[in-house]
Write an enzyme that holds these catalytic residues in place. Structure first.
Site, mmCIF file in Angstrom:
data_model
loop_
_atom_site.group_PDB
_atom_site.id
_atom_site.type_symbol
_atom_site.label_atom_id
_atom_site.label_comp_id
_atom_site.label_asym_id
_atom_site.label_seq_id
_atom_site.Cartn_x
_atom_site.Cartn_y
_atom_site.Cartn_z
ATOM 1 N N GLU B 64 45.299 35.847 58.079
ATOM 2 C CA GLU B 64 44.668 37.077 57.614
ATOM 3 C C GLU B 64 43.285 36.828 57.029
ATOM 4 O O GLU B 64 43.043 35.787 56.413
ATOM 5 C CB GLU B 64 45.520 37.732 56.517
ATOM 6 C CG GLU B 64 46.875 38.168 57.000
ATOM 7 C CD GLU B 64 47.733 38.740 55.886
ATOM 8 O OE1 GLU B 64 48.600 39.566 56.175
ATOM 9 O OE2 GLU B 64 47.527 38.347 54.715
ATOM 10 N N THR B 92 53.318 26.640 53.169
ATOM 11 C CA THR B 92 53.555 27.976 53.745
ATOM 12 C C THR B 92 52.258 28.771 53.738
ATOM 13 O O THR B 92 51.916 29.453 54.708
ATOM 14 C CB THR B 92 54.612 28.724 52.912
ATOM 15 O OG1 THR B 92 55.826 27.988 52.981
ATOM 16 C CG2 THR B 92 54.835 30.129 53.429
ATOM 17 N N ASP B 169 66.858 29.802 39.967
ATOM 18 C CA ASP B 169 66.569 29.707 41.406
ATOM 19 C C ASP B 169 67.869 29.337 42.092
ATOM 20 O O ASP B 169 68.687 28.602 41.531
ATOM 21 C CB ASP B 169 65.512 28.625 41.668
ATOM 22 C CG ASP B 169 64.912 28.731 43.069
ATOM 23 O OD1 ASP B 169 63.720 29.099 43.185
ATOM 24 O OD2 ASP B 169 65.623 28.449 44.063
ATOM 25 N N THR B 209 60.696 35.202 44.904
ATOM 26 C CA THR B 209 61.522 34.399 45.801
ATOM 27 C C THR B 209 60.889 34.422 47.192
ATOM 28 O O THR B 209 60.010 35.231 47.471
ATOM 29 C CB THR B 209 62.950 34.961 45.876
ATOM 30 O OG1 THR B 209 62.883 36.276 46.430
ATOM 31 C CG2 THR B 209 63.585 35.017 44.498
ATOM 32 N N ASP B 235 56.190 40.926 49.800
ATOM 33 C CA ASP B 235 54.763 41.006 50.089
ATOM 34 C C ASP B 235 54.445 41.101 51.572
ATOM 35 O O ASP B 235 53.333 40.853 51.999
ATOM 36 C CB ASP B 235 54.019 39.823 49.470
ATOM 37 C CG ASP B 235 54.552 38.504 49.999
ATOM 38 O OD1 ASP B 235 55.492 38.531 50.813
ATOM 39 O OD2 ASP B 235 54.019 37.461 49.598
#
Lengths: 348, 348
Positions: B64, B92, B169, B209, B235
């Site tokens: 992006e 990532t 977590d 997460t 997101d």
């Protein structure tokens, strides 16, 4: 501190290194190579992700991002256009570009693109002329002798075997500069004092002027049968170089119609004005020049795929040369979830 | 060969230099500064040129470009998102950004933005909490202990005076990592073995997460009165963290509704689901928290203006430090029309 892994380092080609690379390869060879890369990408035109450029306009200029992808690589160019810059001793157009790996999202090349754009624009013109100019064309009128003029002349020489270039600019100093720069090129360079003189005997007419208004660099009566017009300078809304009458008589070839109808010469014509997409001529699905008397027009505005081809080429060529440095641009913690730990360890 | 002029050189902040800069300024101070810069830009929200991000999707990820401009400066961030990268030892998300001068179109800063994005995201969360969290909030549940968790905790400490963070977590190793990283922070760090345990006594619940599906990290019955939810992890389309029932009971605050309706938690709700724009709360034209029992939700997806604020900040801060190098990225011929002459002279 551990060094970042190879993938976290992005090769960067500076202006200085780009110049060294051009001389290392040779400018004629590089223009030929760029034509080959662009032609290869135009042959697979349909698989590209094509987006109109993303422009941010201000009163004095524009900043644009031009992204595209072939599904394996992703590229974009940052380019500005500020006509008032020249008077302040700055470039009207500066550019840089980036190529990334679609599979990882990691950048693989960052490079200057001001010089590279000049080279790819000239290569694009020569590629179009290869398919559209009359057979045996050896003389070009070069109207507008700014930064692009020498590159245009050399590309037509390298690809079409151009023998003579006839230079005209409303500023004689620009023509003197271009003539000086082309003195050792092997081209027969003719300095002309009017556009009418420049087009005498030319089978190719290239217009590349900087006027930001609807100008008529070529009027209707100047263009006779059997000519190929390579129109470079009309490249944004409100900026054209040709009289509409020429467009009515010519067959018009474009890069990406959606963009050319906004930015090119054909912005003067109705929305359904017939055009042929150049990539279809290259693949053979549309006809290029069909007879010697035809007037062909390449209404060139520059498209993201051409920059993508140029970025691919530089990635391939720079790899085994010293003409780049590696930038530590991507954070690379040992554990991808432990960015904070990487930051903390750097304190020590 | 003459050296390029100062304007042709672009300051570049590498990952290594960014880490040095963070430690030079101090992470708490930097988070406070970033909150101030973002708040300043949110106050003048209306004058920004706001474009949705330009995304190029593939089977394995997305690349992006996020551009914006305030009319004086222009900024964009390049960011990728490749969830499968972690398994291959890669990030990532990686990012870099550029700031340019709108008046000249010349870039004025190139910088790594992986670390900077982590810092600005945490600053953004703290800024929202400053306006939305109940008075005196001093305990946060941090659900999801990945790369963002420590930054979130420290920002809430620096801005709100957070005293205790309750970590959970589904991967206990991630929680151990976060607890280790926060050991010297001055925060009371509590390791929890379930989300239910984590939210006990917390006035702020942050969810961050990495699940790429419509998950229910928080179920409806877990969220009681008087809580502020800071939802970071939802997101992109298809990725949410909250049960829709929570959204129905909460008052939802967003950055840029056009983007949040596609990418945020509210993608689960009807297109006219009522939201309040955070910038209006900051300028006082909309109400933030109106009573202690209210549930507030900051449905955060990250917006280009936040990156712009971060770029402005780095430009201002790095200037008088050694934490950058100058890149020769812009061609700078003595005569702007004589690009070819510059190239030729480099041969000698």
């Amino acid at each position: 501190m551990t060094q970042p892994s190879a993938k976290a380092l992005v090769p960067f080609v500076s202006v200085d290194n780009m110049m060294r690379l051009v001389h290392h390869i040779g400018i004629d060879q590089m223009l030929q190579d760029l034509v080959a890369y662009i032609e290869e990408d135009f042959r697979r035109w349909e698989l590209f992700d094509k987006t109109p450029r993303v422009a941010s306009h201000s009163d004095v200029g524009v900043i644009e991002l031009m992204p595209t992808s072939d599904g394996e690589a992703y590229g974009f160019k940052y380019v500005n256009g500020h006509p008032k810059n020249t008077a302040e001793g700055l470039q009207t157009v500066t550019a840089f570009g980036l190529l990334a790996d679609v599979y990882t999202g990691y950048p693989v090349l960052l490079t200057e693109m001001t010089l590279l754009t000049a080279l790819r624009t000239a290569a694009m013109s020569a590629l179009a002329a290869k398919y559209l100019a009359p057979k045996g064309a050896d003389t070009m009128a070069m109207i507008g002798n700014g930064a692009q003029s020498e590159f245009q002349s050399l590309a037509m020489q390298a690809i079409l075997g151009l023998k003579s270039v006839r230079l005209y600019d409303k500023d004689p100093a620009a023509t003197q500069k271009a003539a000086r720069n082309l003195a050792d090129s092997g081209l027969d360079v003719v300095i002309c004092s009017s556009p009418e003189e420049a087009i005498q005997g030319a089978q190719i007419i290239t217009t590349c002027t900087a006027d930001k208004q609807n100008a008529k660099i070529l009027t209707d009566n100047m263009v006779g049968a059997g000519v190929h017009i390579n129109a470079i300078g009309g490249d944004c809304p409100g900026k054209t170089e040709l009289a509409p009458g020429i467009l009515s008589r010519a067959d018009t070839f474009v890069e990406y119609p959606e963009q050319t109808r906004i930015e090119g010469e054909i912005q003067q014509m109705p929305a359904d004005f017939p055009v042929t997409e150049l990539w279809q001529v290259i693949t053979g699905s549309a006809q290029g020049r069909r007879d010697p008397a035809q007037i062909t027009l390449f209404d060139s505005v520059g498209f993201a795929i051409e920059d993508f081809s140029a970025l691919r080429y530089i990635r391939d060529k720079v790899r085994d040369t010293p003409y780049h440095i590696d930038l530590d641009m991507l954070a690379d913690p040992d554990d991808p979830r432990d960015l904070f730990g990487m930051l903390q360890r750097a304190k020590a």
